[in-house]
Design an enzyme around this catalytic site. Structure first.
Site, short mmCIF file in Angstrom:
data_model
loop_
_atom_site.label_atom_id
_atom_site.label_comp_id
_atom_site.label_asym_id
_atom_site.label_seq_id
_atom_site.Cartn_x
_atom_site.Cartn_y
_atom_site.Cartn_z
N LYS A 80 0.86 -1.18 0.00
CA LYS A 80 0.00 0.00 0.00
C LYS A 80 0.90 1.24 0.00
CE LYS A 80 -3.86 2.00 2.68
NZ LYS A 80 -4.72 1.84 3.87
N SER A 155 -9.79 2.02 3.08
CA SER A 155 -8.89 2.75 2.23
C SER A 155 -7.89 1.89 1.45
CB SER A 155 -8.09 3.75 3.09
OG SER A 155 -7.23 3.07 3.99
N SER A 179 -10.06 -0.39 7.25
CA SER A 179 -9.46 -0.16 5.93
C SER A 179 -8.75 -1.36 5.30
CB SER A 179 -8.46 1.00 5.98
OG SER A 179 -9.15 2.23 5.93
#
Lengths: 488, 121
Positions: A80, A155, A179
């Site tokens: 990420k 997210s 997330s």
């Protein structure tokens, strides 16, 4: 070489690499080509580190030939874009950092690299991890491989989409309010958020420091166990990282569920939950019961207050953490500032997107004089009540099971007008963050062709039971093997 | 409390954000208040942004205001999710001097220093 290496899990790839069925270079090259072919429509990656990946894979093959392979030797994965990666763009999904080349590696990145893993690239995400649909990213929304008009969740939406579309067998994520788990649920992948303090946050760009935790999105519980074993453990560079022994998570998977006490929260199945999703989750609970788990009801009386509590604590911490972005040392800097105040205000006004600004302002408001007690202190008290509810529940059960998200993936653009509608997406996941508990989402069915997740929460350091429960469930079901048609 | 929060709290009283005195009145924010908060947070809001921010921030504040109904008498505010205490370490230098590499991310540096607009005449 087989044609469908992209369908293999990390554990399967590891076995094949050991057997010499194919090389790290071959699987890396194949996945890079898949990313190149598919990512224009998914937008799962912000940066693809192709040259670096091929060089790392080559080294991994050489290391293996020399008989020195590490635990993740040659295994491809994506990070990420919230994790600092030395000499690689680390944008955090924001215009503020779209020119930031990290000068060092996050501990998570370092540990995976030291174990021999191959980084394919950096995945898209909601800006500064603030969002539940990936629509707040400066780099544009990510599309769900199951239906390109829908969100992959957020997210960690780039990570979930990349894993679901078989562009990467695994990806890291971070989870502040859901997330990792919500995007995993919305894409039919496995998402693990460890106990607060289990994994180092060093080099992970901070959103809300008392809630943030690093984890992984994979296609099986076994893979999540493999990765957690490498990423977990004490790190002196994160002052909240806890020195607690790291068990062999993979070895713990094989124990049966016989006698496992599973708590069900009645409020989880109230009106807020989509009816078809409820049916899928209840069917999953029945599977656990067939495997010997003992189901009972537990009460979390303050559950309704978890989302408002979160939206005081998280913005308050975000307003403090994001004060470091001043246009001076790194990040976006406004041109021609007339003075220092103007430099700060315009650099931040231009560099941050609308949702990030709202959260900074919400945090500034709840921390301001005269409001601090009514909001921030009050929220930290309610947070204690919520944590107490979990402590009491875990006196009677080993795991709490329920839905991960109230509905399957919604359409991009559907919830962007009202922040509260978006925030309520995390109603089932936020409690684990507030109480610092480990949790996992595993695929448990489909509603109108869209994946549904089963959410399991454990007591502190209870990752083994969660992984075992998810793994044993996956031995009886094949939801986690389902692949969106266009990516088979 | 975080240092930044202390500074913000101190400034809030200076610019006249009034404390709530009634728990029953519906919470909403007007444009002036939102602009003050933006100033405290060092955020320049464009005019078209400001109107939307007033509406959405009011929604958020009204939403979190439901916490006021919770009974928290004698409840200790949480300081750490696992009640762990802050670990201390010896005050010794552990990092190498990496200034030049770190400063590659800055827009304006000179002789190893960060440049900002003139603050002292």
């Amino acid at each position: 070489m087989a044609q469908d290496l992209h369908l293999l899990t990390l554990t399967q790839i590891a076995a094949s690499l050991r057997n010499g069925d194919f090389s790290a270079c071959e699987i890396t090259d194949l996945l890079l080509r898949r990313i190149e072919a598919s990512d224009a429509s998914l937008n799962a990656f912000i940066t693809v580190t192709a040259d670096q990946a091929l060089a790392t894979a080559k080294r991994a093959d050489e290391t293996r030939a020399a008989g020195k392979a590490g635990a993740l030797n040659g295994l491809p994965l994506a990070h990420k874009d919230i994790f600092c990666t030395r000499d690689v763009l680390t944008s955090c999904g924001s215009h503020m950092l779209d020119n930031f080349v990290a000068p060092y590696d996050a501990t998570v990145v370092e540990r995976f690299a030291n174990a021999g893993a191959v980084m394919l690239g950096k995945t898209n995400m909601d800006e500064f991890a603030m969002g539940s649909s990936n629509e707040t990213s400066f780099f544009g929304p990510v599309h769900n491989p199951w239906d390109l008009e829908r969100t992959p969740g957020g997210s960690s939406g780039g990570s979930s989409a990349a894993v679901a579309a078989r562009l990467a067998p695994a990806a890291t994520g971070t989870d502040t309010g859901g997330s990792i788990r919500q995007p995993a649920a919305l894409t039919g992948t496995v998402g693990l958020k460890p106990t607060y303090g289990r994994v180092s946050r060093y080099g992970m760009i901070a959103f809300a420091s008392s809630l943030d935790q690093a984890g992984v999105i994979t296609r099986s519980a076994e893979d999540a166990a493999l990765l957690l074993g490498v990423m977990a453990g004490f790190d002196a560079r994160d002052s909240t990282c806890i020195d607690h022994p790291v068990p062999d998570y993979v070895a713990g998977l094989s124990t049966s569920l016989n006698g496992l006490r599973v708590g069900i929260v009645r409020q989880h199945f109230d009106a807020g939950l989509d009816g078809q999703t409820a049916l899928a989750v209840k069917a999953a609970l029945a599977v656990l019961e067939e495997q010997g788990a003992i189901l009972s009801e537990v009460d979390l009386p303050n559950l309704d207050l978890s989302v408002p509590t979160y939206y005081v604590v998280a913005p308050a911490e975000c307003s403090s953490n994001l004060s470091r972005f001043d246009g001076v040392r790194f990040g976006h800097r406004a041109s021609d500032p007339k003075d220092l105040f103007d430099l700060y205000c315009r650099s931040r006004g231009e560099g941050f997107g609308a949702e990030v600004k709202r959260r900074i302002m919400t945090g500034t408001y709840v921390l301001s004089a005269g409001y601090y007690d009514a909001y921030y202190l009050k929220a930290q008290q309610v947070r204690q009540l919520i944590a107490d509810d979990f402590r009491k529940a875990f006196a009677d059960v080993d795991v709490i099971a329920g839905p991960t998200a109230p509905t399957p993936a919604f359409k991009l653009g559907d919830k962007t007008d009202d922040p509260i509608t978006m925030y309520l997406n995390d109603i089932y996941t936020i409690g684990a963050n507030l109480a610092g508990l480990p949790a996992i989402s595993t695929p448990c069915g489909f509603v109108a062709g869209l994946p549904v997740g089963l959410h399991l929460v454990g007591p502190p350091w209870g990752e083994e039971a969660l992984l075992r429960c998810a793994h044993q469930y996956q031995l009886q079901t094949d939801w986690h093997l389902a692949c969106p048609e266009a990516y088979r | 409390m975080h240092k930044a929060a202390c500074i913000i709290a101190a400034r809030a009283s200076q610019v006249g954000l009034r404390a709530r005195n009634s728990r029953n009145s519906p919470v909403s924010l007007n444009k002036e208040q939102v602009q003050r908060i933006a100033t405290l947070a060092r955020l320049k809001l464009a005019d078209e942004e400001a109107a939307e921010t007033v509406q959405k921030l009011s929604r958020i504040v009204a939403f979190v205001d439901q916490l006021s109904q919770a009974n928290t008498d004698n409840v200790t505010p949480m300081a750490h999710p696992l009640n762990a205490s802050q670990r201390l370490r010896a005050d010794v230098v552990t990092e190498l001097d990496d200034r030049d590499h770190v400063q590659e991310n800055a827009a304006a540096v000179q002789d190893g220093l960060y440049l900002v607009p003139k603050v002292i005449e």
